[in-house]
Structures are given as structure tokens and as C-alpha cells.
Design a protein around this motif. Structure first.
Motif, PDB file in Angstrom:
ATOM      1  N   ARG A 359      28.944 -17.395  -0.504  1.00  0.00           N
ATOM      2  CA  ARG A 359      28.372 -18.732  -0.656  1.00  0.00           C
ATOM      3  C   ARG A 359      29.292 -19.645  -1.464  1.00  0.00           C
ATOM      4  NH1 ARG A 359      22.661 -17.616  -3.198  1.00  0.00           N
ATOM      5  NH2 ARG A 359      22.580 -19.896  -3.159  1.00  0.00           N
ATOM      6  N   THR A 360      30.576 -19.305  -1.538  1.00  0.00           N
ATOM      7  CA  THR A 360      31.512 -20.101  -2.322  1.00  0.00           C
ATOM      8  C   THR A 360      31.541 -21.550  -1.853  1.00  0.00           C
ATOM      9  OG1 THR A 360      32.886 -18.148  -2.717  1.00  0.00           O
ATOM     10  CG2 THR A 360      33.909 -20.292  -3.098  1.00  0.00           C
ATOM     11  N   ARG A 361      31.525 -21.752  -0.544  1.00  0.00           N
ATOM     12  CA  ARG A 361      31.557 -23.106   0.007  1.00  0.00           C
ATOM     13  C   ARG A 361      30.293 -23.883  -0.370  1.00  0.00           C
ATOM     14  NH1 ARG A 361      34.499 -25.335   4.345  1.00  0.00           N
ATOM     15  NH2 ARG A 361      33.480 -27.100   5.357  1.00  0.00           N
ATOM     16  N   GLU A 362      29.141 -23.216  -0.278  1.00  0.00           N
ATOM     17  CA  GLU A 362      27.870 -23.851  -0.643  1.00  0.00           C
ATOM     18  C   GLU A 362      27.850 -24.210  -2.130  1.00  0.00           C
ATOM     19  OE1 GLU A 362      23.360 -22.291  -1.493  1.00  0.00           O
ATOM     20  OE2 GLU A 362      24.397 -21.467   0.264  1.00  0.00           O
ATOM     21  N   LEU A 363      28.343 -23.302  -2.966  1.00  0.00           N
ATOM     22  CA  LEU A 363      28.373 -23.569  -4.400  1.00  0.00           C
ATOM     23  C   LEU A 363      29.345 -24.700  -4.723  1.00  0.00           C
ATOM     24  CD1 LEU A 363      28.337 -19.905  -5.799  1.00  0.00           C
ATOM     25  CD2 LEU A 363      26.417 -21.456  -5.409  1.00  0.00           C
ATOM     26  N   GLY A 364      30.441 -24.767  -3.953  1.00  0.00           N
ATOM     27  CA  GLY A 364      31.397 -25.857  -4.147  1.00  0.00           C
ATOM     28  C   GLY A 364      30.777 -27.208  -3.813  1.00  0.00           C
ATOM     29  N   LEU A 365      29.927 -27.244  -2.789  1.00  0.00           N
ATOM     30  CA  LEU A 365      29.250 -28.489  -2.429  1.00  0.00           C
ATOM     31  C   LEU A 365      28.312 -28.936  -3.553  1.00  0.00           C
ATOM     32  CD1 LEU A 365      28.540 -30.706  -0.414  1.00  0.00           C
ATOM     33  CD2 LEU A 365      26.871 -29.151   0.620  1.00  0.00           C
ATOM     34  N   LEU A 366      27.588 -27.995  -4.134  1.00  0.00           N
ATOM     35  CA  LEU A 366      26.707 -28.333  -5.247  1.00  0.00           C
ATOM     36  C   LEU A 366      27.515 -28.852  -6.442  1.00  0.00           C
ATOM     37  CD1 LEU A 366      24.171 -25.350  -5.143  1.00  0.00           C
ATOM     38  CD2 LEU A 366      23.767 -27.720  -4.465  1.00  0.00           C
ATOM     39  N   ARG A 367      28.670 -28.243  -6.682  1.00  0.00           N
ATOM     40  CA  ARG A 367      29.524 -28.724  -7.770  1.00  0.00           C
ATOM     41  C   ARG A 367      29.990 -30.145  -7.493  1.00  0.00           C
ATOM     42  NH1 ARG A 367      32.682 -25.417 -10.639  1.00  0.00           N
ATOM     43  NH2 ARG A 367      33.179 -27.357 -11.748  1.00  0.00           N
ATOM     44  N   ALA A 368      30.332 -30.420  -6.225  1.00  0.00           N
ATOM     45  CA  ALA A 368      30.796 -31.762  -5.856  1.00  0.00           C
ATOM     46  C   ALA A 368      29.684 -32.794  -6.001  1.00  0.00           C
ATOM     47  CB  ALA A 368      31.317 -31.747  -4.418  1.00  0.00           C
ATOM     48  N   LEU A 369      28.425 -32.355  -5.860  1.00  0.00           N
ATOM     49  CA  LEU A 369      27.286 -33.262  -5.996  1.00  0.00           C
ATOM     50  C   LEU A 369      26.864 -33.460  -7.446  1.00  0.00           C
ATOM     51  CD1 LEU A 369      25.085 -32.046  -3.000  1.00  0.00           C
ATOM     52  CD2 LEU A 369      26.427 -34.157  -3.148  1.00  0.00           C
ATOM     53  N   ALA A 446      27.651 -11.583 -11.960  1.00  0.00           N
ATOM     54  CA  ALA A 446      29.091 -11.330 -12.041  1.00  0.00           C
ATOM     55  C   ALA A 446      29.875 -12.054 -10.942  1.00  0.00           C
ATOM     56  CB  ALA A 446      29.354  -9.825 -12.004  1.00  0.00           C
ATOM     57  N   PRO A 447      29.500 -11.915  -9.647  1.00  0.00           N
ATOM     58  CA  PRO A 447      30.239 -12.649  -8.623  1.00  0.00           C
ATOM     59  C   PRO A 447      30.043 -14.163  -8.707  1.00  0.00           C
ATOM     60  CG  PRO A 447      28.394 -11.495  -7.641  1.00  0.00           C
ATOM     61  CD  PRO A 447      28.513 -11.004  -9.050  1.00  0.00           C
ATOM     62  N   SER A 448      28.901 -14.619  -9.246  1.00  0.00           N
ATOM     63  CA  SER A 448      28.691 -16.061  -9.357  1.00  0.00           C
ATOM     64  C   SER A 448      29.671 -16.678 -10.350  1.00  0.00           C
ATOM     65  CB  SER A 448      27.252 -16.359  -9.772  1.00  0.00           C
ATOM     66  OG  SER A 448      27.028 -16.012 -11.121  1.00  0.00           O
ATOM     67  N   ARG A 449      30.022 -15.929 -11.375  1.00  0.00           N
ATOM     68  CA  ARG A 449      31.011 -16.432 -12.327  1.00  0.00           C
ATOM     69  C   ARG A 449      32.374 -16.607 -11.668  1.00  0.00           C
ATOM     70  NH1 ARG A 449      29.628 -12.727 -17.699  1.00  0.00           N
ATOM     71  NH2 ARG A 449      27.683 -13.823 -18.267  1.00  0.00           N
ATOM     72  N   ARG A 450      32.730 -15.631 -10.803  1.00  0.00           N
ATOM     73  CA  ARG A 450      34.010 -15.758 -10.090  1.00  0.00           C
ATOM     74  C   ARG A 450      33.986 -16.958  -9.149  1.00  0.00           C
ATOM     75  NH1 ARG A 450      33.346 -10.099  -9.648  1.00  0.00           N
ATOM     76  NH2 ARG A 450      32.784 -10.241  -7.452  1.00  0.00           N
ATOM     77  N   ALA A 451      32.837 -17.147  -8.483  1.00  0.00           N
ATOM     78  CA  ALA A 451      32.749 -18.250  -7.523  1.00  0.00           C
ATOM     79  C   ALA A 451      32.801 -19.609  -8.205  1.00  0.00           C
ATOM     80  CB  ALA A 451      31.458 -18.120  -6.705  1.00  0.00           C
ATOM     81  N   THR A 452      32.191 -19.726  -9.387  1.00  0.00           N
ATOM     82  CA  THR A 452      32.148 -21.028 -10.056  1.00  0.00           C
ATOM     83  C   THR A 452      33.445 -21.361 -10.783  1.00  0.00           C
ATOM     84  OG1 THR A 452      31.071 -19.927 -11.947  1.00  0.00           O
ATOM     85  CG2 THR A 452      29.645 -21.032 -10.353  1.00  0.00           C
ATOM     86  N   ARG A 453      34.348 -20.411 -10.901  1.00  0.00           N
ATOM     87  CA  ARG A 453      35.638 -20.708 -11.527  1.00  0.00           C
ATOM     88  C   ARG A 453      36.543 -21.518 -10.593  1.00  0.00           C
ATOM     89  NH1 ARG A 453      36.205 -14.708 -13.656  1.00  0.00           N
ATOM     90  NH2 ARG A 453      35.029 -14.843 -15.605  1.00  0.00           N
ATOM     91  N   ILE A 454      36.222 -21.478  -9.293  1.00  0.00           N
ATOM     92  CA  ILE A 454      37.009 -22.244  -8.328  1.00  0.00           C
ATOM     93  C   ILE A 454      36.598 -23.709  -8.402  1.00  0.00           C
ATOM     94  CG2 ILE A 454      37.645 -22.459  -5.905  1.00  0.00           C
ATOM     95  CD1 ILE A 454      36.782 -19.579  -5.512  1.00  0.00           C
ATOM     96  N   SER A 455      37.566 -24.607  -8.310  1.00  0.00           N
ATOM     97  CA  SER A 455      37.252 -26.038  -8.356  1.00  0.00           C
ATOM     98  C   SER A 455      36.449 -26.436  -7.126  1.00  0.00           C
ATOM     99  CB  SER A 455      38.548 -26.833  -8.397  1.00  0.00           C
ATOM    100  OG  SER A 455      39.264 -26.705  -7.181  1.00  0.00           O
ATOM    101  N   PRO A 456      35.647 -27.498  -7.210  1.00  0.00           N
ATOM    102  CA  PRO A 456      34.827 -27.911  -6.057  1.00  0.00           C
ATOM    103  C   PRO A 456      35.662 -28.178  -4.808  1.00  0.00           C
ATOM    104  CG  PRO A 456      34.102 -29.031  -8.045  1.00  0.00           C
ATOM    105  CD  PRO A 456      35.353 -28.294  -8.418  1.00  0.00           C
ATOM    106  N   ALA A 461      37.025 -25.838   0.683  1.00  0.00           N
ATOM    107  CA  ALA A 461      38.042 -25.487   1.678  1.00  0.00           C
ATOM    108  C   ALA A 461      37.977 -24.027   2.083  1.00  0.00           C
ATOM    109  CB  ALA A 461      39.439 -25.785   1.133  1.00  0.00           C
ATOM    110  N   VAL A 462      37.117 -23.221   1.418  1.00  0.00           N
ATOM    111  CA  VAL A 462      37.016 -21.806   1.715  1.00  0.00           C
ATOM    112  C   VAL A 462      36.420 -21.614   3.098  1.00  0.00           C
ATOM    113  CG1 VAL A 462      35.855 -19.645   1.101  1.00  0.00           C
ATOM    114  CG2 VAL A 462      36.821 -21.119  -0.678  1.00  0.00           C
TER     115      VAL A 462
END
Length: 463
Positions: A359-369, A446-456, A461-462
């Protein structure tokens, strides 16, 4: 197409545990049979038959659980690689050839895991018997640990793993080349509810399984063969529950999610269960399996102890010397059902971790919002809590029903017990609930921390 090796790490571990479980069942039953052969209770032919039936039931459960977990793992991996599969389709690969490749991978996983499981189980049995004899815990007898029968669980697990991979890869048939230009798409709640054939099959299996389960309990009052009828009923009914889970698990998750607060993270967490029923079900069903198994075996073991004690009071001449047999039987089967719980736990942790990472892409969208990293983590934690509460509650109900039905269908006749209510060892149940909550939280956070370390921008782009 070949899946990445790390995608199958959990499947290899599950296969190894399933094979080890089956081998240990045969070896443990052989040791128990030798130990009780000279006791008063061991002279009863019905006890020998009961041990064989219990071993067969536990082995069937182990193989069944391993197959379900493997199919669920393969389905989760494929769901996260929809775009990659679509690209293969775009360049000319057929769905059948891609699915065949996944099935071949499953066969390889089954062979490797089963061989490892045979080695691990044989080592555990040999060391355990040697330590038991040297310490005086068990007498120095001729224990038949190694026999040609050990090939049976190895072959069974290989075939089930291959079949589970084939079933789990069915989603490939639904992937179209057009999806190569889009993110992975999960079926909506409306699409899930409109699958008339699947839903009808699920409820039919639940109905037939429930009738057979009740029939096994009734037959168990006159014959221990009732456990076989109950086993078939349990497998059919639980298969129906798994098949229909995308239909009724999301509403349960949403109801639990509403209890977590009305903040943005809590509301999105509650809505995700309904918006993505297939994904939320895949992530939850592993926990349901684990809690159901532990509760089922705990209730069955406690019922076994209670029935033995009641029979000892009623028939002291036949069951007066049953203390050692009782202790040894509980010890052996406690180890065995622990393996079953471990199988389900591995699958649960793997599926939850994959679900978050995919869900990295989905989490990135939330970060962008505008969501902060803290809000994302709270959302993932809220989802984990709602899945834990819903799955644990559901698993406890199923486990108590299945455990009680198993005990009554096997022991209702041979030990002369009356029809009784379930015996629930609440300490074991509470420990299982705590363990399930810790595992599900750790697997998600644990995986959510890895996913949120990526910039939005990078997350969007994932692929």
C-alpha cells in the motif's frame, strides 16, 4: 513469470511446519502407543483406536491449515503484483501460462519445505526420546520413531502446497493487459456482494458443514467414529467461512473500527475495511485461523481432561491408573497443536506485512493530501487493532464450537461421559488473545514505518 524468492519465504516456512507437524504426529503417536501398551488403560482396544483417530484428525487439520495459509499467501502476493502480471499479459503471456508458472513455484516450495520439515521433526523426536530416557521421564523401551509411514505426510504436504498455489493464483485469470497502466485494483464491496455463485457456495458449505458437525456430536455419543463425521463437517463449514469471509468480515471490521474514535485516522481505517473487502479479509483471515486453532485445541484438551476425570470417578477399575497416560498425552498433543498455531501465525504475520508494504502508493497519496507520518502510523495501528478485535472475537467463537464438537464426537462414547457443555481454559485463551494482538500490531507497524519513510512523490511513483 517467476515470483521473487522473498515472496515465498513464508510459504516455505509454512510448508516446513506442516510437514514437521505431520511427521511428529506419527512419531508421537508411536511413542504414546508404546508407553501405554502395558498400562491398564492401554489394554483397551478403544484407546488404541482413539489415538489413531486423534493422530489422523490432527494431521488432516495441519495439512488443511497449511494449504489455506499457503493459498492466502499466494493470493496476497499476486494481488500486490497486478500491474507486473498485466505487463506480462501486455507483451503476449497468457493467463494460463502465468498461472502454471506460479503452480510450478508452489511445487518447488512444497518439496523443499517438506524435506526440511521431515528433517526437523525427526531431529526433535530423536532428541526428545533420548532426553526422556536419560532423565528417567519415560522408560527405556523400543520406540519406533522412523518408519516408512513418514513418507505419507511429506507427499501429502507437497501435493497440498502445489494445489494451494494453483488455487491462490486464480486471481491471475482476472488480470487484464489494460491494468498495466494503472495501479492494482481490488474488487469493491458491490462486486464482492454480486458474486452469486461464490456466495451461494460459501453458505451451502457452511450449512452442510454445520449439519455434519452436529451429526458428529450425536454419533459420538455411541461411537468414536463420530469424530470423522465431525472432522468433515468442520472442514466444510470452515471452508465456507473462508470463502464467504469477504462478504461478512468487512462489516464486522467496520463496526469495530467505529469504536476507535472519529478522528481522520480512525475514520479512514474503519472505511478501508469496506472499501477493500478482499484485502482486509486476506489480512484478517490468518488471525482468525490462528485464534480458532489455539482455542479449539485448548477447549478440546480441557474437555479431554474433564471427561477422563469424570470417567475415572465412574469407572475406577478401568481408569484408576490413567494419570501418567493423561499427562503424556496432553504434553505430546500440546506440542503438536502448538505447531498448528505457529503455522497460522507465520501466515498471518506475512500477509499483514505484505498488505502494508503493497500500500506504499496509497500511503503516499495520503501524505500528499496532508497526512503526517504520525497520522499514517496511527491509521495503520487503528486498522491493526480493529482487525485483531474482530478476528479474535470471531476466532474465539469458532474455536469453542469446534473444540467442544471435536471432544464430544471422539470421547462421548468410549469414556462413558454424559452430554456436557464446553470446557474453556480461560488462561490459555487470554494468552492466545494477547499473543494475537502483539503479533498483528508488530506485523503492521514495522512495515508501515518503512513505507512512511519514503517521500510522497517517490511513494506515488511506486508500481
Amino acid at each position: 513469470m517467476r515470483m521473487r524468492l522473498r515472496d515465498y519465504t513464508a510459504s516455505v516456512l509454512v510448508t516446513m511446519l506442516s510437514a514437521a507437524f505431520g511427521v511428529l504426529l506419527l512419531q508421537g503417536t508411536a511413542v504414546l502407543t508404546t508407553l501405554i501398551a502395558g498400562d491398564t488403560i492401554g489394554e483397551k482396544e478403544s484407546v488404541q483406536v482413539a489415538l489413531s483417530l486423534v493422530a489422523a484428525v490432527f494431521f488432516t487439520i495441519a495439512v488443511y491449515v497449511g494449504g489455506v495459509v499457503t493459498a492466502n499467501t499466494v493470493g496476497t502476493v499476486i494481488a500486490g503484483r497486478t500491474r507486473v502480471i498485466a505487463l506480462y499479459r501486455l507483451v503476449g503471456a497468457t493467463a494460463t501460462s502465468l498461472r502454471r508458472a506460479v503452480a510450478v513455484d508452489g511445487l518447488i516450495v512444497g518439496v523443499v519445505g517438506s524435506i526440511l520439515g521431515l528433517g526437523v521433526a525427526s531431529l526433535i523426536s530423536s532428541v526428545s526420546v533420548s532426553v526422556g530416557v536419560s532423565t528417567g521421564a519415560i522408560p527405556a523401551l523400543s520406540y519406533e520413531i522412523f518408519s516408512p509411514q513418514l513418507v505419507a505426510p511429506v507427499i501429502a504436504v507437497v501435493l497440498v502446497t502445489w494445489l494451494a498455489s494453483w488455487v491462490g493464483s486464480k486471481r491471475i485469470l482476472e488480470v487484464t493487459p489494460i491494468q498495466a497502466g494503472a495501479a492494482a485494483v481490488e474488487p469493491s464491496q458491490e462486486e464482492t456482494a454480486s458474486r452469486a455463485v461464490r456466495n451461494a457456495t460459501a453458505f451451502t458449505l457452511i450449512g452442510i458443514g454445520g449439519v455434519l458437525l452436529a451429526g458428529g456430536v450425536l454419533l459420538g455419543q455411541v461411537s468414536m467414529l463420530g469424530v470423522l463425521v465431525g472432522l468433515l463437517g468442520g472442514i466444510l463449514s470452515f471452508s465456507g467461512i473462508i470463502l464467504g469471509a469477504p462478504l461478512f468480515m468487512p462489516p464486522i471490521l467496520r463496526l469495530v473500527g467505529r469504536m476507535l474514535g472519529r478522528g481522520p485516522a480512525g475514520r479512514i481505517a474503519a472505511a478501508n475495511a469496506i472499501r477493500n473487502p478482499a484485502r482486509s479479509t486476506r489480512a484478517t483471515i490468518g488471525l482468525v485461523i490462528g485464534v480458532t486453532l489455539v482455542t479449539m485445541f485448548a477447549v478440546a484438551a480441557q474437555s479431554y481432561v474433564d471427561i477422563i476425570n469424570a470417567s475415572r470417578e465412574a469407572y475406577p477399575a478401568d481408569y484408576g491408573d490413567s494419570d501418567q497416560v493423561l499427562a503424556l498425552t496432553i504434553t505430546v498433543f500440546a506440542v503438536l497443536f502448538g505447531f498448528s498455531a505457529l503455522i497460522a501465525a507465520v501466515g498471518m504475520v506475512n500477509n499483514l506485512s505484505l498488505s502494508v508494504l503493497q500500500r506504499t502508493r496509497e500511503l503516499g497519496l495520503l501524505r500528499a493530501l496532508g497526512f503526517t507520518r504520525g497520522q499514517i502510523r496511527r491509521m495503520i495501528l487503528a486498522e491493526s487493532i480493529q482487525m485483531s478485535v474482530a478476528a479474535v472475537g470471531f476466532g474465539l467463537v469458532l474455536g469453542i464450537i469446534y473444540g467442544w464438537a471435536g471432544a464430544m464426537s471422539l470421547l462421548g462414547s468410549i469414556l462413558g461421559s454424559d452430554f456436557s457443555l464446553p470446557s474453556v481454559p480461560w488462561l490459555v485463551v487470554v494468552l492466545a488473545v494477547v499473543a494475537a494482538g502483539v503479533l498483528s500490531t508488530a506485523a503492521s507497524v514495522a512495515p508501515s514505518r518503512r513505507a512512511t519513510r519514503i517521500s510522497p512523490v517517490a511513494a506515488l511513483a511506486v508500481e
